[in-house]
Design an enzyme around this catalytic site. Structure first.
Site, PDB file in Angstrom:
ATOM      1  N   SER A 240       0.837  -1.200   0.000  1.00 11.63           N
ATOM      2  CA  SER A 240       0.000   0.000   0.000  1.00 11.63           C
ATOM      3  C   SER A 240       0.875   1.253   0.000  1.00 11.63           C
ATOM      4  CB  SER A 240      -0.961  -0.044   1.194  1.00 11.63           C
ATOM      5  OG  SER A 240      -1.991   0.901   1.047  1.00 11.63           O
ATOM      6  N   ASP A 346      -8.174  -3.614  -7.158  1.00  7.65           N
ATOM      7  CA  ASP A 346      -7.649  -3.289  -5.838  1.00  7.65           C
ATOM      8  C   ASP A 346      -8.735  -2.645  -4.979  1.00  7.65           C
ATOM      9  OD1 ASP A 346      -4.896  -2.758  -4.261  1.00  7.65           O
ATOM     10  OD2 ASP A 346      -6.259  -1.081  -3.977  1.00  7.65           O
ATOM     11  N   HIS A 397      -6.534  -6.119  -1.384  1.00  5.14           N
ATOM     12  CA  HIS A 397      -5.553  -5.033  -1.350  1.00  5.14           C
ATOM     13  C   HIS A 397      -4.169  -5.627  -1.122  1.00  5.14           C
ATOM     14  CE1 HIS A 397      -4.053  -1.034  -1.191  1.00  5.14           C
ATOM     15  NE2 HIS A 397      -3.877  -0.983   0.122  1.00  5.14           N
TER      16      HIS A 397
END
Length: 527
Positions: A240, A346, A397
């Site tokens: 991330s 995502d 994610h």
């Protein structure tokens, strides 16, 4: 003891035995106390593994011995070999990482507390994984104050535990992390809220500091003193915001390491940090990282963080330096080798693009579906110039920190296999390879014989590397056309997967002329 062939059941028992040996060092010491490393390596498959003396037996050891006796002679020999390698190349003291704070530095977390890192050394290993944590960002007094209230550990080290465990690619469990369990691991907590880009200290104008980029300088400089300069390979990984941090810092980190030793191979591993600066599905008032579109939020942050970004990218976007936070914009400016892991759908990108800004009804609108499906194609297009990529059609994610990270596959190749292939080009770890090479060298006698063997080994290694390279695939993108159509995707936690399931089954029923009610109990992969 039986000499019957090893079965999958035997191998499972062996791995369980290895884990027991790894996790219970007292049992390991007892089992191998009467056997030196050299005798372990020189013993043949016909030599059974003797159980420890009865007087020294503990419940854990007795359990281990019972498992060993079930393996047969060949299984015991192979277990000996693996355990020997683990002893000479593996975690010596504990599986957890220990906290180290940068106490004598002006580089701090958002609130002024010391930044730091967690470290777990692996005896004998020359591979290091340095992991950058992710976790959104903030950009003004309002968003940072709210972040401090609900995500305090992402802005302060005050409550960081003394130890923490690693999962996914940082795990020391060989079943969870088959290629990297023996690596030296460093975990850098994210407490700067700036996607690892900032250089701004606290001041009267801003009560929070944003020093992510400088934190990395300090940590890597300290790690060089703790053994990093003896590394052969350094994987700088992140998920991330940590993945974005890898993109914008990898070349500078490589320069810091190469100042100590230019031969160290420094690579970047980017997980879920490849965001798109596209138009959101629906505009929304931008008040924090969760409500702002990627473009709007990063533009605000770039005005506050005083970010340090790749100079070559800034030269391309001198009036929009915020563009350099986005992978497809900055990738042409990166000199280091990078591997990108990016789900085509995502979950964070979907959230900030406001595709589902309200709780969905029983059916999603056609506009929402078109946007969602086109998002997957946009991600594919943005990855065209990336030489090493793994892009499954999953609704998720982060991947690298998940226990099942190694199970995701594209075209039959797992993520773990593909990363290892890209990183090393061989299936033998540098640690085990260096140990076995050292032992081979000790056995060589005579200069002439030595040269012959070295030449033979070199040729064999080249042939093996070529055969492995033929199997290596470093560009893997799913071709199936909808969310979670890859059945190796982890079960989705995304609440709208019920709508995904409903929509595509209705479409399939219509195409095939089937009554939709007859497919009511059918499920798509991962839903």
């Amino acid at each position: 003891m039986s000499n019957s062939p090893l079965t999958k059941g035997h191998l499972r028992q062996m791995m369980e035995g290895i884990l027991i040996l790894l996790g219970t060092w007292s049992a390991l010491t007892t089992v191998f106390s009467s056997t030196s490393a050299s005798s372990i390596m020189s013993s043949s498959p016909s030599t059974p593994l003797s159980p420890p003396p009865v007087a020294q037996t503990t419940p854990g050891v007795a359990n281990t011995t019972g498992r060993l006796q079930q393996l047969g002679t060949r299984g015991q020999w192979l277990l000996r070999h693996i355990a020997s390698m683990t002893l000479s190349c593996g975690v010596k003291e504990m599986s957890n990482m220990k906290r180290k704070l940068l106490r004598h530095s002006e580089v701090t977390c958002n609130d002024g507390t010391p930044a730091g890192y967690y470290i777990r050394k692996s005896h004998g290993s020359q591979r290091w994984i340095v992991f950058l944590e992710g976790g959104w960002y903030c950009f003004d007094h309002v968003s940072c104050s709210e972040r401090s209230r609900v995500m305090g550990d992402y802005m302060s080290s005050r409550n960081w535990p003394k130890f923490r465990s690693g999962s996914g690619i940082m795990s020391w469990d060989p079943l969870e992390n088959p290629y990297y369990f023996h690596s030296n691991v460093v975990y850098i907590p994210y407490c700067s809220s700036d996607s690892w880009s900032g250089t701004r200290p606290r001041s009267s104008a801003m009560e929070f500091s944003f020093m992510g980029s400088r934190i990395l300088d300090e940590v890597f400089t300290e790690l060089l003193k703790k053994g990093l300069k003896q590394a052969k390979t350094v994987l700088v990984a992140g998920t991330s915001a940590g993945g974005t941090g890898v993109l914008i810092n990898i070349d500078r980190i490589a320069d810091i390491i190469h100042a100590s030793d230019p031969s160290i191979d420094v690579r970047g591993l980017v997980d879920a940090g490849w965001f798109l600066d596209n138009e959101p599905f629906r505009a929304k008032h931008c008040r924090d990282a969760f409500t702002c579109s990627p473009m709007a939020g990063i533009q605000k942050g770039a005005q506050v963080w005083v970010p340090r970004l790749p100079e070559a990218c800034i030269a391309i976007y001198p009036n929009e330096i915020w563009r350099c936070f986005f992978g497809h914009r900055v990738v042409s400016s990166i000199k280091s080798s990078i591997y990108v892991i990016q789900n085509l759908y995502d979950a964070a990108q979907i959230k900030v693009n406001n595709v589902f800004d309200e709780r969905p009804r029983s059916d999603l609108s056609s506009e929402q579906w078109r946007y969602l499906l086109s998002l997957g194609e946009e991600v594919k297009q943005s990855l065209q110039n990336v030489t090493a990529v793994f892009a499954p059609a999953c609704v998720a994610h982060e991947v690298l920190t998940q226990p099942e990270w190694h199970a995701i596959r594209i075209q039959g190749i797992s993520l773990a296999e593909s990363i290892h292939c890209w990183e090393s080009g061989a299936l033998t770890s540098s640690c085990l390879q260096s140990n076995s090479q050292g032992k081979r060298k000790k056995r060589k006698k005579g200069k002439k014989n030595k040269k012959k063997k070295e030449k033979k080994n070199k040729e064999a290694k080249k042939r093996y590397s070529r055969s492995v390279m033929k199997r290596c695939q470093r560009r893997l993108l799913d071709e199936c056309p909808w969310p979670h159509c890859n059945c190796s995707c982890a079960k989705s936690r995304w609440e709208t997967m019920t709508e995904v399931n409903s929509y595509f089954l209705k479409t399939l029923a219509a195409v095939m002329g089937i009554d939709p009610s007859k497919m009511a109990n059918s499920r798509l992969c991962g839903s």
